[in-house]
Design a protein around this motif. Sequence first.
Motif, PDB file in Angstrom:
ATOM      1  N   ALA A   1       0.869  -1.179   0.000  1.00  0.00           N
ATOM      2  CA  ALA A   1       0.000   0.000   0.000  1.00  0.00           C
ATOM      3  C   ALA A   1       0.905   1.227   0.000  1.00  0.00           C
ATOM      4  O   ALA A   1       1.893   1.274   0.725  1.00  0.00           O
ATOM      5  N   SER A   2       0.573   2.218  -0.826  1.00  0.00           N
ATOM      6  CA  SER A   2       1.399   3.424  -0.880  1.00  0.00           C
ATOM      7  C   SER A   2       0.524   4.628  -1.203  1.00  0.00           C
ATOM      8  O   SER A   2      -0.543   4.474  -1.786  1.00  0.00           O
ATOM      9  N   PRO A   3       0.952   5.812  -0.845  1.00  0.00           N
ATOM     10  CA  PRO A   3       2.134   6.200  -0.064  1.00  0.00           C
ATOM     11  C   PRO A   3       1.887   5.964   1.431  1.00  0.00           C
ATOM     12  O   PRO A   3       0.798   5.564   1.833  1.00  0.00           O
ATOM     13  N   ASN A   4       2.880   6.260   2.242  1.00  0.00           N
ATOM     14  CA  ASN A   4       2.772   6.043   3.689  1.00  0.00           C
ATOM     15  C   ASN A   4       1.887   7.077   4.369  1.00  0.00           C
ATOM     16  O   ASN A   4       1.327   6.814   5.424  1.00  0.00           O
TER      17      ASN A   4
ATOM     18  N   VAL B   1      -5.290   4.329   8.769  1.00  0.00           N
ATOM     19  CA  VAL B   1      -6.089   3.356   8.028  1.00  0.00           C
ATOM     20  C   VAL B   1      -5.182   2.170   7.748  1.00  0.00           C
ATOM     21  O   VAL B   1      -4.045   2.341   7.304  1.00  0.00           O
ATOM     22  N   HIS B   2      -5.688   0.966   8.022  1.00  0.00           N
ATOM     23  CA  HIS B   2      -4.895  -0.249   7.868  1.00  0.00           C
ATOM     24  C   HIS B   2      -5.418  -1.045   6.666  1.00  0.00           C
ATOM     25  O   HIS B   2      -6.626  -1.145   6.458  1.00  0.00           O
ATOM     26  N   PHE B   3      -4.484  -1.620   5.914  1.00  0.00           N
ATOM     27  CA  PHE B   3      -4.823  -2.448   4.761  1.00  0.00           C
ATOM     28  C   PHE B   3      -4.046  -3.751   4.849  1.00  0.00           C
ATOM     29  O   PHE B   3      -2.935  -3.789   5.386  1.00  0.00           O
TER      30      PHE B   3
ATOM     31  N   ILE C   1      -1.518   3.446   6.747  1.00  0.00           N
ATOM     32  CA  ILE C   1      -1.422   4.722   6.038  1.00  0.00           C
ATOM     33  C   ILE C   1      -1.915   5.805   6.980  1.00  0.00           C
ATOM     34  O   ILE C   1      -3.000   5.693   7.555  1.00  0.00           O
ATOM     35  N   ASP C   2      -1.121   6.873   7.124  1.00  0.00           N
ATOM     36  CA  ASP C   2      -1.482   7.999   7.972  1.00  0.00           C
ATOM     37  C   ASP C   2      -2.227   9.026   7.120  1.00  0.00           C
ATOM     38  O   ASP C   2      -1.659   9.592   6.193  1.00  0.00           O
TER      39      ASP C   2
END
Length: 136
Positions: free
Chosen positions: A39-42, A105-107, A133-134
């Motif tokens: 997953a991107s970006p951070n 958010v978590h993936f 992801i923040d």
Amino acid sequence: MFNPHRHSLRAAVIVSVGISAIGLAGTSAWAKADIYFTASPNAVHVGKLIHLTGHGDDDNSTYNRFCIQERSGHGGWRTLKCSHGDYNGGGSLNMSTRAQHRGAVHFRGVLTEGSSPQDKHPKVYQVSRTSTIDVR
């Protein structure tokens, strides 16, 4: 004449050969599964796109499907999308989603298995590492 030292050595050899044979027979029967997810970006701002890519497959004889799941805060996992799936396969996904609200958010990627494409309750077979992801 009976030699106790020689007898115990013979018993030890027989036991170790037996254990090795059982270990080799057991390891060759395992199905090989593989899962990859990113997953991107951070970090993103609210409303911006998050890119999710993953692949999962398995060489067992069940119907496998690769899915991408999302979790906000401490809630439950929600499935965003699943591949079409295949026997002795799984599938790949390449998708984007928009950041809805601030916070983490978590993936994750999940490989599921079922008895057929019509299976209503497939089991989770393997799970990737979670990507956080923040959202600002």
